[in-house]
Every structure is written in C-alpha cells, then in structure tokens.
Scaffold this motif. Structure first.
Motif, PDB file in Angstrom:
ATOM      1  N   VAL A 284      -5.415 -36.298  -8.892  1.00  0.00           N
ATOM      2  CA  VAL A 284      -4.882 -36.784  -9.814  1.00  0.00           C
ATOM      3  C   VAL A 284      -2.840 -36.535 -10.172  1.00  0.00           C
ATOM      4  CG1 VAL A 284      -4.005 -35.942 -12.566  1.00  0.00           C
ATOM      5  CG2 VAL A 284      -6.403 -36.790 -11.826  1.00  0.00           C
ATOM      6  N   LEU A 285      -2.800 -35.352 -10.060  1.00  0.00           N
ATOM      7  CA  LEU A 285      -1.476 -34.913  -9.110  1.00  0.00           C
ATOM      8  C   LEU A 285      -0.138 -35.837  -8.291  1.00  0.00           C
ATOM      9  CD1 LEU A 285      -1.681 -31.225  -9.632  1.00  0.00           C
ATOM     10  CD2 LEU A 285      -1.265 -32.603 -11.521  1.00  0.00           C
ATOM     11  N   CYS A 286      -1.794 -36.426  -7.573  1.00  0.00           N
ATOM     12  CA  CYS A 286      -0.709 -37.257  -6.370  1.00  0.00           C
ATOM     13  C   CYS A 286      -0.453 -38.256  -7.107  1.00  0.00           C
ATOM     14  CB  CYS A 286      -1.880 -37.553  -5.043  1.00  0.00           C
ATOM     15  SG  CYS A 286      -1.838 -36.194  -3.705  1.00  0.00           S
ATOM     16  N   ALA A 287      -1.383 -38.847  -7.988  1.00  0.00           N
ATOM     17  CA  ALA A 287      -0.799 -40.076  -8.202  1.00  0.00           C
ATOM     18  C   ALA A 287       0.675 -40.165  -9.784  1.00  0.00           C
ATOM     19  CB  ALA A 287      -2.367 -40.556  -9.726  1.00  0.00           C
ATOM     20  N   THR A 312     -16.076 -29.076   0.861  1.00  0.00           N
ATOM     21  CA  THR A 312     -16.288 -30.103  -0.290  1.00  0.00           C
ATOM     22  C   THR A 312     -15.021 -31.028  -0.824  1.00  0.00           C
ATOM     23  OG1 THR A 312     -15.757 -28.473  -1.573  1.00  0.00           O
ATOM     24  CG2 THR A 312     -18.018 -29.257  -1.394  1.00  0.00           C
ATOM     25  N   LEU A 313     -14.024 -30.289  -0.432  1.00  0.00           N
ATOM     26  CA  LEU A 313     -12.766 -31.183  -0.415  1.00  0.00           C
ATOM     27  C   LEU A 313     -12.732 -32.553   1.079  1.00  0.00           C
ATOM     28  CD1 LEU A 313     -10.658 -31.619  -2.536  1.00  0.00           C
ATOM     29  CD2 LEU A 313      -9.147 -30.153  -0.613  1.00  0.00           C
ATOM     30  N   GLN A 314     -12.326 -31.529   2.295  1.00  0.00           N
ATOM     31  CA  GLN A 314     -12.056 -32.519   3.718  1.00  0.00           C
ATOM     32  C   GLN A 314     -13.729 -33.037   3.963  1.00  0.00           C
ATOM     33  OE1 GLN A 314     -11.128 -30.412   6.742  1.00  0.00           O
ATOM     34  NE2 GLN A 314     -12.069 -28.178   5.882  1.00  0.00           N
ATOM     35  N   LYS A 318     -13.989 -36.391   1.191  1.00  0.00           N
ATOM     36  CA  LYS A 318     -12.936 -37.260   2.069  1.00  0.00           C
ATOM     37  C   LYS A 318     -11.622 -36.929   1.942  1.00  0.00           C
ATOM     38  CE  LYS A 318     -16.879 -38.503   4.081  1.00  0.00           C
ATOM     39  NZ  LYS A 318     -17.244 -37.043   5.345  1.00  0.00           N
ATOM     40  N   ILE A 319     -11.716 -35.852   0.928  1.00  0.00           N
ATOM     41  CA  ILE A 319      -9.571 -35.665   1.121  1.00  0.00           C
ATOM     42  C   ILE A 319      -9.548 -34.952   1.493  1.00  0.00           C
ATOM     43  CG2 ILE A 319      -7.960 -35.229  -1.379  1.00  0.00           C
ATOM     44  CD1 ILE A 319     -10.601 -35.503  -3.731  1.00  0.00           C
ATOM     45  N   ARG A 320      -8.226 -34.904   2.329  1.00  0.00           N
ATOM     46  CA  ARG A 320      -7.676 -34.657   3.622  1.00  0.00           C
ATOM     47  C   ARG A 320      -6.361 -34.621   3.346  1.00  0.00           C
ATOM     48  NH1 ARG A 320     -11.885 -37.149   6.471  1.00  0.00           N
ATOM     49  NH2 ARG A 320     -13.372 -36.390   6.863  1.00  0.00           N
ATOM     50  N   GLY A 321      -5.009 -34.431   3.567  1.00  0.00           N
ATOM     51  CA  GLY A 321      -3.770 -34.477   3.221  1.00  0.00           C
ATOM     52  C   GLY A 321      -3.934 -34.587   1.916  1.00  0.00           C
ATOM     53  N   LYS A 322      -3.715 -34.411   0.783  1.00  0.00           N
ATOM     54  CA  LYS A 322      -3.617 -34.906  -0.143  1.00  0.00           C
ATOM     55  C   LYS A 322      -2.674 -33.475  -0.721  1.00  0.00           C
ATOM     56  CE  LYS A 322      -6.044 -38.467  -2.168  1.00  0.00           C
ATOM     57  NZ  LYS A 322      -4.750 -39.739  -1.833  1.00  0.00           N
ATOM     58  N   ILE A 377      -2.856 -17.163   0.719  1.00  0.00           N
ATOM     59  CA  ILE A 377      -3.726 -17.932   0.864  1.00  0.00           C
ATOM     60  C   ILE A 377      -3.803 -18.332  -0.259  1.00  0.00           C
ATOM     61  CG2 ILE A 377      -6.666 -18.989   1.585  1.00  0.00           C
ATOM     62  CD1 ILE A 377      -6.254 -15.730   3.327  1.00  0.00           C
ATOM     63  N   VAL A 378      -4.346 -20.285  -0.088  1.00  0.00           N
ATOM     64  CA  VAL A 378      -4.773 -21.002  -1.731  1.00  0.00           C
ATOM     65  C   VAL A 378      -5.686 -21.729  -0.130  1.00  0.00           C
ATOM     66  CG1 VAL A 378      -2.802 -20.994  -2.894  1.00  0.00           C
ATOM     67  CG2 VAL A 378      -2.946 -23.009  -0.785  1.00  0.00           C
ATOM     68  N   SER A 379      -6.627 -22.256  -2.006  1.00  0.00           N
ATOM     69  CA  SER A 379      -7.698 -22.912  -2.044  1.00  0.00           C
ATOM     70  C   SER A 379      -8.060 -23.407  -2.804  1.00  0.00           C
ATOM     71  CB  SER A 379      -9.286 -22.220  -1.178  1.00  0.00           C
ATOM     72  OG  SER A 379     -10.248 -22.958  -0.720  1.00  0.00           O
ATOM     73  N   ALA A 380      -8.902 -24.597  -2.690  1.00  0.00           N
ATOM     74  CA  ALA A 380      -9.151 -25.640  -4.231  1.00  0.00           C
ATOM     75  C   ALA A 380     -10.936 -25.249  -4.982  1.00  0.00           C
ATOM     76  CB  ALA A 380      -9.003 -26.741  -3.368  1.00  0.00           C
TER      77      ALA A 380
END
Length: 408
Positions: A284-287, A312-314, A318-322, A377-380
């Motif tokens: 959402v924020l990338c958009a 669970t993200l990558q 399949k969300i990588r690099g965003k 350190i941050v995660s998602a």
C-alpha cells in the motif's frame, strides 16, 4: 514423483491436491540447501525432500509413526524451499495436508496435546490472551525462561486518528498483536491518515486462522477465516479499497483464503474476493510512495537500521525489496544481514513447541543482524519481532514505526 494414493485419499480434495503437488517434485534436492532445519540437524528427513517422502508414504497407505510426526513438526513452514524450488512445488500446502492426516493417526503424549490445545484455544482469543499476558508480565521473575522471554513491555500505542475520510481500507487487528505491540497498527493508521486514507477495524474480525490451521485443526482455522469474511463483507460491499495487513504472517494466510475455502459453496466466491483485496502495508505504501516522500521533511532516525524480512513476507507473499526500497526512498540507512533469506526461528507457535531449534536459529539470525552495525532492528511481523527481541538488548520493532516517528 510417481504416486499411488491409498483408497481413502483418492478423489478427495486433499488427496487430489497432494497428488498434484507430489507429481511436480523432481527429487532435485535444491530445497535442502536452503532449509534451516536441515542445516542445523543434517538429517534428510528434516529437510523438504525427506518430509515430502514421508508424506507420500502416508498418502500411499503406510502407517504414520511418532518419528513421522516429529520430522513434520520440526518444519518451520518458512517456505524458503518454495522460493528455491525450480519446479514450483507447493510444499507448504502438502505439509498442511500431511500434518492433518498424521495428527489423526498418531496420538501425542498428554502433555504435548494439552500444550497444543492451549495454544490454539488461547492465542486466537484476545479476551483470554490479553489477561494472560498481563498476568505473565506481573509474574515474570517467577516464570521459566522459555515463558519469561515472551513477557516484554508493551509500547505506547499513541492516539488513533479520529477524522473520517472518503478513502477507506480495512485493517486486521489480529489476535496477539493488539496486546503485544498495539503501536504497530496505530502507527499504520496515523501514516495512512496523513495520506488521506482511513483505516477501519471490523469489530468481529480476529485471528486470521493461521494458528489453528497450522496446528492441524483445519476446521477451527477455516471457521476463523469464515468469521473474518463475515465481518469484512459489509464493509467490502460499501467500497473498502483494500484489506491492509501489518503482520506478514496474517497477510500470507488471508491471501490464501480463496484457495483454502475454494470448495465451500457459501464462502468460495467471497474468500476469493477477500484474497484479491488483501495487501501488505508495504504494498500500500509503495503505491503511495511519491506522496509519502513529499510528507517526510524531517530527518530520519539517527543511525543505520537492520531489516529482517520475515519468511511470510519474502517466501510466502513473494514480496522482496519493497520495504528496503521504501525506507531508502525516505532517507533511512537500511541494511540486510548475511543469509537474510533464512528463518529467524519464530514461525508462529514454533518457538513454543520447538524451543531448542528456534533459539539456535534466533541466535544465528541475531549475530548476523548485529554484524551489520545497525543500532536498531526492524521486521514486518509481530512474531519475528518478539522472538528476536527476546534474545538481544538491541531495540527490535516494526519498520512502520520508523515512518510514524518521522512523521511525528
């Protein structure tokens, strides 16, 4: 992989799906190279290819044993093997099917049954989980280390935006996140409000269903999914743009509602629509990146930040690099550690059920993260965040908090 299903599995939804997945596997073993449990244990049966063979044997009629169950239990469901697999084998779906069948054939010891029952009944219910966590924090010095490390201080959530806006998105509050880190969703709400989007929490929505489903309680997990669909549907019909996820573990599951409920005549179409609308907050924020960058006039937090991308993200979504690209666009010095594709050992309830393996993976991950020289350190995903924080004095948070602090 040639498969001859036993009679009880032929022409069933799970049997047909499992057979298709097994036939896609070509025995190459590429998955073994990126499997965290195989790296730790060095046992073929503690890697994806070995577990696939075990599930195949059960589906062909061989009786499951405690050893079968143990090797399947040790899987993190990190899905790194799916990223590695050149044949597109949907290993996680096969594992869920296999664990469900094995659970019906092998009776666990009483202590293990009660522990799993407690997890699947308490964690998805905030009215049980919240007071239990509050009591645990008060009694922390008296608890065993494995529990005491989970009782971390609760950050201040801050104010939730009250202004109504024309653009609306749904937000899944989740089951454990509101008690463990209420600041994550409130940070997301403040950021989206600054971009002109109102986040709406449906009161009856709760656990995404992952906890029960991955503990082999498929009926319980699917019922959690149906409850969420019922809670969201009126708001979807009213025009909600998306269903936003701040926990990548929940997002991975909700994006699969359409598949998991595909045979439900009442919910199949609604589930498909829910999955289509589901977005990780990074998507959402990338958009909205151009507008976000324009808003951020102040300096970013001092010092470099290490980002841990959850499995669970990558691997699942399949969300990588965003996230990394977005943080860099707003001026954050964000760094990835060595072996950033490997699991931190949290994996939902895994850190409770397999603490020894989980802690080994956590300590390895933290060593790599701290080697980046980052001050934070941050995660998602709330599970990864809490698990990592239990092993280090370095602050661990959600990356969305960085953006919120920059806007403040």
């Amino acid at each position: 992989m040639q498969t001859n299903l036993a009679a009880q599995f032929k022409n069933t939804p799970d049997g047909d799906e499992a057979e298709a997945i097994l036939r896609a596997c070509v025995h190459c073993g590429f998955c073994t190279a990126t499997c965290p449990t195989y790296q730790l244990l060095g046992d073929e049966l503690d890697g994806p290819r070995g577990r696939i063979y075990l599930i195949k044997q059960v589906l062909e009629g061989a009786p499951a044993t405690e050893r079968t169950q143990l090797h399947l239990d040790r899987c993190l469901t990190c899905r790194n093997c799916e990223t590695t697999c050149p044949s597109g084998v949907q290993y996680s779906r096969l594992l869920d099917i296999g664990k469900h069948i094995v659970e019906q054939q092998v009776k666990r010891p009483a202590a293990a049954r009660y522990k799993r029952l407690l997890l699947k009944e308490a964690l998805p219910r905030p009215w049980l989980f919240s007071p239990a966590m509050k009591a645990g924090r008060m009694l922390r010095p008296l608890l065993p280390d494995s529990l005491a490390e989970k009782m971390q201080p609760v950050p201040d959530a801050g104010a939730w935006p009250q202004q109504a806006m024309p653009r609306k998105m749904l937000l899944l509050d989740g089951c454990v996140q509101p008690e463990m880190a209420p600041n994550i969703n409130s940070s997301a709400a403040r950021i989206l409000a600054a971009l002109g989007v109102e986040l709406v929490v449906a009161p009856r929505a709760g656990c995404c269903g992952a906890i029960r489903y991955h503990l082999a309680d498929h009926d319980g997990g699917l019922n959690d999914m149906r409850r969420n669909i019922d809670a969201w549907w009126p708001l979807i019909e009213a025009g909600a743009e998306a269903i936003l996820m701040t926990a990548s573990g929940c997002g991975a599951t909700v994006k699969e509602y359409g598949h998991l409920l595909r045979d439900d005549p009442v919910y199949a179409a609604k589930a498909k629509r829910v999955s289509e609308l589901t977005r990780d907050v990074s998507e959402v924020l990338c958009a909205e990146q151009e507008a976000l960058v324009a808003l951020l006039k102040q300096r970013p937090p001092a010092g470099p930040v290490a980002f841990h991308p959850p499995c669970t993200l990558q691997h699942a979504q399949k969300i990588r690099g965003k996230v990394e690209d977005l943080l860099r666009a707003v001026g954050v010095d964000v760094r990835l550690c060595a072996d950033s594709h490997l699991c931190c050992g949290s994996a939902g309830t895994y850190s409770v059920l397999q603490p020894e393996l989980s802690h080994q993976l956590r300590d390895r991950k933290l060593a790599n993260l701290e080697a980046t020289g980052a001050e934070r350190i941050v995660s998602a995903n709330i599970g990864c965040q809490s698990h990592l924080q239990s092993g280090t004095s370095t602050p661990v948070g959600h990356w969305i908090e960085l953006i919120d602090q920059m806007l403040a």
